[in-house]
Design a protein around this motif. Structure first.
Motif, mmCIF file in Angstrom:
data_model
loop_
_atom_site.group_PDB
_atom_site.id
_atom_site.type_symbol
_atom_site.label_atom_id
_atom_site.label_comp_id
_atom_site.label_asym_id
_atom_site.label_seq_id
_atom_site.Cartn_x
_atom_site.Cartn_y
_atom_site.Cartn_z
ATOM 1 N N PHE A 44 0.832 -1.212 0.000
ATOM 2 C CA PHE A 44 0.000 0.000 0.000
ATOM 3 C C PHE A 44 0.864 1.258 0.000
ATOM 4 O O PHE A 44 0.657 2.182 -0.797
ATOM 5 N N VAL A 45 1.865 1.308 0.875
ATOM 6 C CA VAL A 45 2.751 2.464 0.951
ATOM 7 C C VAL A 45 3.559 2.575 -0.346
ATOM 8 O O VAL A 45 3.752 3.677 -0.867
ATOM 9 N N GLY A 46 3.994 1.449 -0.877
ATOM 10 C CA GLY A 46 4.732 1.463 -2.136
ATOM 11 C C GLY A 46 3.918 2.027 -3.283
ATOM 12 O O GLY A 46 4.438 2.783 -4.120
ATOM 13 N N GLU A 47 2.630 1.685 -3.325
ATOM 14 C CA GLU A 47 1.758 2.226 -4.371
ATOM 15 C C GLU A 47 1.663 3.749 -4.276
ATOM 16 O O GLU A 47 1.731 4.449 -5.286
ATOM 17 N N ILE A 48 1.481 4.248 -3.071
ATOM 18 C CA ILE A 48 1.397 5.696 -2.879
ATOM 19 C C ILE A 48 2.716 6.343 -3.287
ATOM 20 O O ILE A 48 2.724 7.358 -4.000
ATOM 21 N N ALA A 49 3.828 5.768 -2.849
ATOM 22 C CA ALA A 49 5.143 6.334 -3.172
ATOM 23 C C ALA A 49 5.377 6.358 -4.676
ATOM 24 O O ALA A 49 5.825 7.380 -5.232
ATOM 25 N N ARG A 50 5.094 5.260 -5.364
ATOM 26 C CA ARG A 50 5.291 5.213 -6.820
ATOM 27 C C ARG A 50 4.428 6.254 -7.527
ATOM 28 O O ARG A 50 4.887 6.929 -8.454
ATOM 29 N N ALA A 51 3.185 6.408 -7.094
ATOM 30 C CA ALA A 51 2.296 7.393 -7.728
ATOM 31 C C ALA A 51 2.808 8.814 -7.496
ATOM 32 O O ALA A 51 2.805 9.639 -8.428
ATOM 33 N N LEU A 52 3.254 9.117 -6.287
ATOM 34 C CA LEU A 52 3.758 10.461 -5.997
ATOM 35 C C LEU A 52 5.033 10.761 -6.777
ATOM 36 O O LEU A 52 5.194 11.858 -7.321
ATOM 37 N N VAL A 53 5.945 9.795 -6.839
ATOM 38 C CA VAL A 53 7.202 10.010 -7.565
ATOM 39 C C VAL A 53 6.929 10.163 -9.059
ATOM 40 O O VAL A 53 7.516 11.030 -9.721
ATOM 41 N N ALA A 54 6.024 9.356 -9.600
ATOM 42 C CA ALA A 54 5.691 9.477 -11.026
ATOM 43 C C ALA A 54 5.091 10.844 -11.332
ATOM 44 O O ALA A 54 5.468 11.491 -12.320
ATOM 45 N N ALA A 55 4.173 11.300 -10.494
ATOM 46 C CA ALA A 55 3.560 12.619 -10.700
ATOM 47 C C ALA A 55 4.614 13.723 -10.562
ATOM 48 O O ALA A 55 4.616 14.688 -11.344
ATOM 49 N N PHE A 56 5.509 13.576 -9.599
ATOM 50 C CA PHE A 56 6.588 14.543 -9.416
ATOM 51 C C PHE A 56 7.483 14.594 -10.649
ATOM 52 O O PHE A 56 7.799 15.673 -11.161
ATOM 53 N N ALA A 57 7.889 13.429 -11.132
ATOM 54 C CA ALA A 57 8.775 13.375 -12.299
ATOM 55 C C ALA A 57 8.104 13.991 -13.520
ATOM 56 O O ALA A 57 8.738 14.749 -14.273
ATOM 57 N N ASP A 58 6.828 13.699 -13.720
ATOM 58 C CA ASP A 58 6.100 14.278 -14.852
ATOM 59 C C ASP A 58 6.041 15.802 -14.743
ATOM 60 O O ASP A 58 6.295 16.513 -15.711
ATOM 61 N N ALA A 59 5.694 16.296 -13.571
ATOM 62 C CA ALA A 59 5.582 17.745 -13.374
ATOM 63 C C ALA A 59 6.949 18.426 -13.473
ATOM 64 O O ALA A 59 7.053 19.534 -14.006
ATOM 65 N N ALA A 60 7.997 17.763 -12.982
ATOM 66 C CA ALA A 60 9.342 18.351 -12.996
ATOM 67 C C ALA A 60 9.900 18.462 -14.413
ATOM 68 O O ALA A 60 10.817 19.261 -14.648
ATOM 69 N N ARG A 61 9.356 17.710 -15.338
ATOM 70 C CA ARG A 61 9.779 17.846 -16.738
ATOM 71 C C ARG A 61 9.313 19.184 -17.325
ATOM 72 O O ARG A 61 9.906 19.691 -18.265
ATOM 73 N N GLU A 62 8.244 19.723 -16.758
ATOM 74 C CA GLU A 62 7.663 20.977 -17.256
ATOM 75 C C GLU A 62 8.232 22.209 -16.555
ATOM 76 O O GLU A 62 8.411 23.250 -17.174
ATOM 77 N N GLU A 63 8.443 22.088 -15.240
ATOM 78 C CA GLU A 63 8.952 23.219 -14.460
ATOM 79 C C GLU A 63 9.583 22.689 -13.181
ATOM 80 O O GLU A 63 9.269 21.580 -12.738
ATOM 81 N N PRO A 64 10.464 23.458 -12.563
ATOM 82 C CA PRO A 64 11.079 23.009 -11.308
ATOM 83 C C PRO A 64 10.010 22.715 -10.252
ATOM 84 O O PRO A 64 9.018 23.443 -10.145
ATOM 85 N N ARG A 65 10.213 21.670 -9.511
ATOM 86 C CA ARG A 65 9.275 21.267 -8.468
ATOM 87 C C ARG A 65 10.027 21.093 -7.152
ATOM 88 O O ARG A 65 11.232 20.911 -7.140
ATOM 89 N N ASP A 66 9.299 21.122 -6.051
ATOM 90 C CA ASP A 66 9.857 20.943 -4.714
ATOM 91 C C ASP A 66 9.598 19.509 -4.281
ATOM 92 O O ASP A 66 8.462 19.131 -3.962
ATOM 93 N N PHE A 67 10.644 18.691 -4.243
ATOM 94 C CA PHE A 67 10.512 17.280 -3.885
ATOM 95 C C PHE A 67 9.948 17.115 -2.474
ATOM 96 O O PHE A 67 9.123 16.241 -2.239
ATOM 97 N N VAL A 68 10.387 17.959 -1.557
ATOM 98 C CA VAL A 68 9.915 17.825 -0.172
ATOM 99 C C VAL A 68 8.401 18.033 -0.118
ATOM 100 O O VAL A 68 7.678 17.238 0.482
ATOM 101 N N GLN A 69 7.915 19.091 -0.745
ATOM 102 C CA GLN A 69 6.477 19.364 -0.723
ATOM 103 C C GLN A 69 5.673 18.331 -1.514
ATOM 104 O O GLN A 69 4.610 17.904 -1.090
ATOM 105 N N ASP A 70 6.182 17.971 -2.692
ATOM 106 C CA ASP A 70 5.406 17.110 -3.596
ATOM 107 C C ASP A 70 5.454 15.630 -3.255
ATOM 108 O O ASP A 70 4.506 14.906 -3.551
#
Length: 183
Positions: free
Chosen positions: A19-45
Protein backbone atom coordinates in the motif's frame (compact mmCIF):
# COMPACT_ATOMS: atom_id res chain seq x y z
CA UNK A 1 0.46 2.12 25.84
CA UNK A 2 -1.01 -1.24 25.01
CA UNK A 3 -4.21 0.39 23.72
CA UNK A 4 -2.24 2.65 21.38
CA UNK A 5 0.14 -0.08 20.17
CA UNK A 6 -2.61 -2.47 19.01
CA UNK A 7 -2.94 -1.11 15.45
CA UNK A 8 0.86 -1.24 14.99
CA UNK A 9 1.68 -4.90 15.36
CA UNK A 10 4.58 -6.12 13.23
CA UNK A 11 2.26 -8.09 10.95
CA UNK A 12 -0.07 -5.12 10.40
CA UNK A 13 2.82 -2.79 9.62
CA UNK A 14 4.41 -5.34 7.26
CA UNK A 15 1.08 -5.79 5.48
CA UNK A 16 1.10 -2.08 4.64
CA UNK A 17 4.25 -2.35 2.50
CA UNK A 18 2.49 -2.75 -0.83
CA UNK A 19 0.00 0.00 0.00
CA UNK A 20 2.75 2.46 0.95
CA UNK A 21 4.73 1.46 -2.14
CA UNK A 22 1.76 2.23 -4.37
CA UNK A 23 1.40 5.70 -2.88
CA UNK A 24 5.14 6.33 -3.17
CA UNK A 25 5.29 5.21 -6.82
CA UNK A 26 2.30 7.39 -7.73
CA UNK A 27 3.76 10.46 -6.00
CA UNK A 28 7.20 10.01 -7.56
CA UNK A 29 5.69 9.48 -11.03
CA UNK A 30 3.56 12.62 -10.70
CA UNK A 31 6.59 14.54 -9.42
CA UNK A 32 8.78 13.37 -12.30
CA UNK A 33 6.10 14.28 -14.85
CA UNK A 34 5.58 17.75 -13.37
CA UNK A 35 9.34 18.35 -13.00
CA UNK A 36 9.78 17.85 -16.74
CA UNK A 37 7.66 20.98 -17.26
CA UNK A 38 8.95 23.22 -14.46
CA UNK A 39 11.08 23.01 -11.31
CA UNK A 40 9.27 21.27 -8.47
CA UNK A 41 9.86 20.94 -4.71
CA UNK A 42 10.51 17.28 -3.88
CA UNK A 43 9.92 17.82 -0.17
CA UNK A 44 6.48 19.36 -0.72
CA UNK A 45 5.41 17.11 -3.60
CA UNK A 46 6.70 13.74 -2.39
CA UNK A 47 8.43 13.65 0.99
CA UNK A 48 5.56 15.44 2.76
CA UNK A 49 2.68 13.94 0.81
CA UNK A 50 3.80 10.32 1.30
CA UNK A 51 3.45 10.15 5.10
CA UNK A 52 0.48 12.51 5.04
CA UNK A 53 -1.46 10.23 2.71
CA UNK A 54 -0.45 7.06 4.56
CA UNK A 55 -1.53 8.37 7.98
CA UNK A 56 -4.72 9.80 6.46
CA UNK A 57 -5.59 6.35 5.18
CA UNK A 58 -4.75 4.77 8.54
CA UNK A 59 -7.09 7.23 10.24
CA UNK A 60 -9.71 6.50 7.53
CA UNK A 61 -10.29 10.22 6.95
CA UNK A 62 -11.80 11.43 3.68
CA UNK A 63 -9.09 12.68 1.29
CA UNK A 64 -10.81 16.01 0.60
CA UNK A 65 -11.28 16.72 4.31
CA UNK A 66 -7.64 15.84 5.03
CA UNK A 67 -6.32 17.99 2.17
CA UNK A 68 -8.40 20.93 3.34
CA UNK A 69 -7.94 20.72 7.12
CA UNK A 70 -4.83 18.73 8.02
CA UNK A 71 -2.26 18.56 5.24
CA UNK A 72 -1.80 22.37 5.04
CA UNK A 73 -0.73 22.37 8.70
CA UNK A 74 2.49 20.60 7.75
CA UNK A 75 5.45 21.80 5.77
CA UNK A 76 8.05 24.45 6.27
CA UNK A 77 7.58 27.17 8.85
CA UNK A 78 7.95 30.51 7.04
CA UNK A 79 11.32 32.21 7.51
CA UNK A 80 11.31 34.48 10.52
CA UNK A 81 8.24 32.82 12.06
CA UNK A 82 8.32 31.61 15.64
CA UNK A 83 8.70 27.83 15.22
CA UNK A 84 7.48 27.07 18.75
CA UNK A 85 4.36 29.17 18.28
CA UNK A 86 3.72 27.60 14.86
CA UNK A 87 4.03 24.12 16.37
CA UNK A 88 1.69 25.06 19.21
CA UNK A 89 -0.88 26.33 16.72
CA UNK A 90 -0.53 23.16 14.67
CA UNK A 91 -1.12 21.03 17.76
CA UNK A 92 -4.19 23.06 18.71
CA UNK A 93 -5.68 22.82 15.22
CA UNK A 94 -4.96 19.08 15.02
CA UNK A 95 -6.56 18.56 18.43
CA UNK A 96 -9.68 20.42 17.31
CA UNK A 97 -9.79 18.38 14.09
CA UNK A 98 -9.31 15.00 15.77
CA UNK A 99 -11.78 15.96 18.49
CA UNK A 100 -14.47 16.45 15.84
CA UNK A 101 -13.45 13.38 13.83
CA UNK A 102 -13.30 11.18 16.95
CA UNK A 103 -17.04 11.49 17.35
CA UNK A 104 -17.65 10.26 13.77
CA UNK A 105 -14.98 7.56 13.58
CA UNK A 106 -16.37 4.22 12.48
CA UNK A 107 -13.07 2.70 11.36
CA UNK A 108 -9.37 3.47 11.23
CA UNK A 109 -7.01 4.56 13.98
CA UNK A 110 -9.49 6.84 15.72
CA UNK A 111 -11.96 3.98 16.07
CA UNK A 112 -9.18 1.62 17.18
CA UNK A 113 -8.00 4.08 19.83
CA UNK A 114 -11.54 4.20 21.23
CA UNK A 115 -12.01 0.42 21.31
CA UNK A 116 -11.67 -1.09 24.78
CA UNK A 117 -8.76 -3.44 25.35
CA UNK A 118 -9.16 -7.09 26.29
CA UNK A 119 -9.08 -6.03 29.94
CA UNK A 120 -11.88 -3.49 29.38
CA UNK A 121 -9.61 -0.45 29.72
CA UNK A 122 -10.27 2.50 27.44
CA UNK A 123 -8.63 5.78 26.60
CA UNK A 124 -10.45 8.95 27.59
CA UNK A 125 -11.62 11.28 24.82
CA UNK A 126 -8.67 13.59 25.60
CA UNK A 127 -6.24 10.65 25.44
CA UNK A 128 -7.65 9.56 22.07
CA UNK A 129 -7.20 13.07 20.67
CA UNK A 130 -3.73 13.51 22.19
CA UNK A 131 -2.56 10.20 20.75
CA UNK A 132 -4.05 11.02 17.33
CA UNK A 133 -2.18 14.33 17.30
CA UNK A 134 1.04 12.61 18.36
CA UNK A 135 0.67 9.88 15.72
CA UNK A 136 -0.06 12.36 12.93
CA UNK A 137 2.79 14.70 13.84
CA UNK A 138 5.30 11.93 14.39
CA UNK A 139 4.34 10.12 11.20
CA UNK A 140 4.37 13.18 8.98
CA UNK A 141 7.25 15.23 10.38
CA UNK A 142 9.61 12.30 10.97
CA UNK A 143 9.00 10.57 7.66
CA UNK A 144 9.17 13.80 5.67
CA UNK A 145 12.59 14.48 7.18
CA UNK A 146 13.76 10.93 6.57
CA UNK A 147 12.74 10.92 2.89
CA UNK A 148 14.17 14.38 2.24
CA UNK A 149 17.43 13.59 4.05
CA UNK A 150 17.80 10.28 2.23
CA UNK A 151 17.43 12.02 -1.13
CA UNK A 152 19.89 14.76 -0.11
CA UNK A 153 22.41 12.10 0.97
CA UNK A 154 22.02 10.22 -2.30
CA UNK A 155 22.51 13.40 -4.31
CA UNK A 156 25.67 14.23 -2.29
CA UNK A 157 26.99 10.69 -2.86
CA UNK A 158 26.44 9.76 -6.52
CA UNK A 159 28.40 6.55 -6.06
CA UNK A 160 25.82 5.35 -3.53
CA UNK A 161 22.98 6.48 -5.78
CA UNK A 162 24.49 4.40 -8.59
CA UNK A 163 24.62 1.36 -6.26
CA UNK A 164 20.95 1.86 -5.31
CA UNK A 165 19.95 2.08 -8.96
CA UNK A 166 21.93 -1.07 -9.74
CA UNK A 167 20.81 -3.10 -6.72
CA UNK A 168 17.50 -2.40 -4.96
CA UNK A 169 18.56 -4.73 -2.14
CA UNK A 170 20.65 -1.90 -0.67
CA UNK A 171 17.60 0.32 -0.12
CA UNK A 172 17.09 -0.73 3.55
CA UNK A 173 20.66 0.36 4.33
CA UNK A 174 20.05 3.64 2.48
CA UNK A 175 17.08 4.26 4.78
CA UNK A 176 19.06 3.44 7.93
CA UNK A 177 22.17 5.51 7.14
CA UNK A 178 20.49 8.94 6.92
CA UNK A 179 18.79 8.13 10.23
CA UNK A 180 22.23 7.66 11.77
CA UNK A 181 24.16 10.40 9.96
CA UNK A 182 21.54 13.06 9.21
CA UNK A 183 18.98 12.85 12.03
Amino acid sequence: RSLVRRPFTASRVAAMGDFVGEIARALVAAFADAAREEPRDFVQDVALHLPSQVIRCLFAIDADVWEREVHPLFGATPPGADAAAATGERIDRLADFFGRERERAMSGLLAALQTPGDDGQTLSADEVVANAVLLAMAAIDTTTGLVANALACLLRHPDVLARVRADGAVVPAVVEEPLRHEP
